[in-house]
Design an enzyme around this catalytic site. Structure first.
Site, PDB file in Angstrom:
ATOM      1  N   SER A 254       0.835  -1.193   0.000  1.00  0.00           N
ATOM      2  CA  SER A 254       0.000   0.000   0.000  1.00  0.00           C
ATOM      3  C   SER A 254       0.868   1.240   0.000  1.00  0.00           C
ATOM      4  CB  SER A 254      -0.893   0.009   1.245  1.00  0.00           C
ATOM      5  OG  SER A 254      -0.072   0.225   2.378  1.00  0.00           O
ATOM      6  N   LYS A 255       0.236   2.302  -0.448  1.00  0.00           N
ATOM      7  CA  LYS A 255       0.872   3.600  -0.544  1.00  0.00           C
ATOM      8  C   LYS A 255       1.413   4.059   0.799  1.00  0.00           C
ATOM      9  CE  LYS A 255      -0.397   7.362  -3.570  1.00  0.00           C
ATOM     10  NZ  LYS A 255      -1.458   8.061  -4.237  1.00  0.00           N
TER      11      LYS A 255
END
Ligand code: GLU
Length: 478
Positions: A254-255
């Site tokens: 994930s970012k």
């Protein structure tokens, strides 16, 4: 035999995610390995998620990564257009066919109806899904609602009597879904646009796609797709669902934990061939655990049999290590081109031959391309000074001071300083001081490169010349 045709089918909702890059790469490698075709299709039927410029951005990232497609936007083939919003009449036609065959039905439920349905199911602790109420509307009632223009979607029928939907996956084997796990999926939305499911199946068929390689997150959609192929009487392509990408703590990539856009890695100075190599190893490997592969070797060796089922960890430390290996392999000429965007103006305006020499000297210490900026100061500053406290303490010690004084005495007698006479000067210093080996070179390295471990000293002094070396060694003499 039918042609092997693969596609990458991104939705233009932003940037090219590294997971998307991996999907594109595996499709590309498979196609190139078997001499098939690699197609790019832009899946932009979800108007609410569409982002302006995203398709161009995706294509630019693919171009940078070296994944050239044989058919796609701008590379027209027999199956175009390759942008779904330009193919709406196909989806309408096939949705109509499903309605006529009674494999699909109009659904008039409003957002509020669906919300209430979900809440009731949740209250009963049931899975939330469409309960099929419009599937059982009397035909006259449905007709009437359609005639009066009641907003509606079109849903496909999932067969509740079927024991299972079986997905034959080239990576996972047979994956079974029971009909109660699958919703009567919306195929056409109330705005008349198809959903992903309908457009994807229709296009994979019309574009004669033989193999669908995509991320694991699409596996639950595949039984719906199989049902659509069966309703249309079309051949079902081969499927391969790639393992999830994970952060090092094994959570989904994930970012929040780092960069996920291909362009982020590009901008941070990772090389395209390195990123491709790194991404190829996310879920695939060869028997011998080789780590560095050129694109040609990837194409030669790629097979779906060696793609694993379990999540693949995206380890940025490994990526950094690999980038350094790639930078080391570049010739100074290639590297100069790659470094251009990261060079400060003073370096760009300097003597190109000198710059080339400097690049060669610092090459092995670069992990990413922007690292170059911090390495140049040593060469372009006339009098760079030692800043590090621990090293400043070291240079004050007696044996270091002896080396420095001996060196200055010898160098002052020399006409110039080059790689060639540097060795001779150091020999004389050794003779005079009785200090040799590491004890002789570490002090010089610290005085001249300002770090303990660094580039080849004789190459450095060659670029510096006599005056600058004298000055730098004098700087550390007490
Ligand atoms: N448009 C889907 C995506 O954005 C494609 C999934 C597929 O390959 O079927 O990933």
């Amino acid at each position: 035999m039918a042609e092997t045709r693969l596609r990458f089918a991104p939705s233009p909702t932003g940037f090219l995610h590294v997971g998307g890059l991996r999907t594109a790469l595996f499709n590309y490698l498979y196609a190139r390995h078997v001499g098939g075709r690699f197609i790019l299709r832009i899946e932009d039927t979800d108007q609410s998620r569409k982002v302006d410029g995203a398709a161009e951005n995706l294509m630019e990232s693919l171009r940078w990564a070296g994944l050239d497609f044989d058919e796609g936007p701008g590379v027209e083939g027999d199956c175009g257009p390759y942008i779904q919003s330009q193919r709406l009449d196909h989806y309408q036609k096939y949705a109509q066919q499903l309605l006529e065959q009674e494999n699909a039905y109009p659904c008039f439920c409003t957002e509020a109806d669906l919300q209430q349905m979900r809440e009731e199911q949740q209250a009963k602790n049931e899975d939330t899904r469409y309960d099929g109420r419009c599937r059982h509307l009397a035909p006259e009632e449905a007709k009437e609602k359609l005639a009066s223009g009641t907003p509606h979607v079109i849903r496909m029928k999932i067969d509740p009597t079927r024991p299972a939907y079986v997905v034959k996956d080239l990576i996972r084997g047979e994956v079974r879904f029971t009909p109660d796990q699958i919703d009567d999926q919306v195929l056409v939305k109330s705005d008349g646009f198809p959903t992903y499911h309908l457009a994807n199946v229709v296009d994979d068929h019309l574009m004669s796609i033989s193999h669908v390689i995509r991320g694991e997150e699409w596996l639950p959609s595949t039984p719906k797709h199989i049902q659509l192929y069966e309703y249309f009487g079309w051949d079902i392509p081969e499927f391969a669902h790639l393992p999830l990408l994970l952060n090092t703590d094994r959570s989904k990539l994930s970012k929040r934990q780092g960069d996920v856009a291909t362009e982020d890695y590009r901008n941070k100075g990772f090389l395209a061939d390195c990123l491709i190599n790194f991404v190829a190893l996310l879920g695939w490997n060869t028997q011998d655990d080789q780590e560095i592969y050129s694109m040609r070797e990837l194409i030669e060796n790629f097979s779906l049999e060696r793609v694993g089922k379990s999540g693949a960890v995206f380890d940025t430390n490994k990526l950094r290590w690999m980038n350094q290996q790639y930078i080391k392999q570049k010739s100074p000429e290639e590297l100069s081109v790659l470094l251009q965007p990261y060079l400060p103006d003073f370096a760009k305006q300097s003597d190109p031959e000198q710059l080339q020499k400097i690049i060669q000297i610092v090459r092995d210490s670069l992990i990413t391309l922007p690292d170059i900026a911090s390495r140049l100061d040593l060469f372009y500053n006339d009098n760079p000074e030692l800043q590090d406290d621990a090293l400043l303490a070291q240079v004050k010690s007696d044996p270091f001071q002896q080396v420095y004084k001996g060196f200055v005495a010898q160098l002052e007698q020399a006409d110039e300083l080059t790689s060639e006479n540097f060795g001779q000067i150091m020999k004389k210093v050794q003779k005079e001081t009785g200090i040799k080996g590491k004890n002789l070179y570490v002090p010089m390295r610290i005085a001249l490169t300002l770090v303990e471990q660094g580039p080849d000293l004789s190459a450095v002094v060659n670029v510096f010349g006599k005056e600058k070396c004298l000055q730098m060694v004098k700087n550390v003499i007490e």
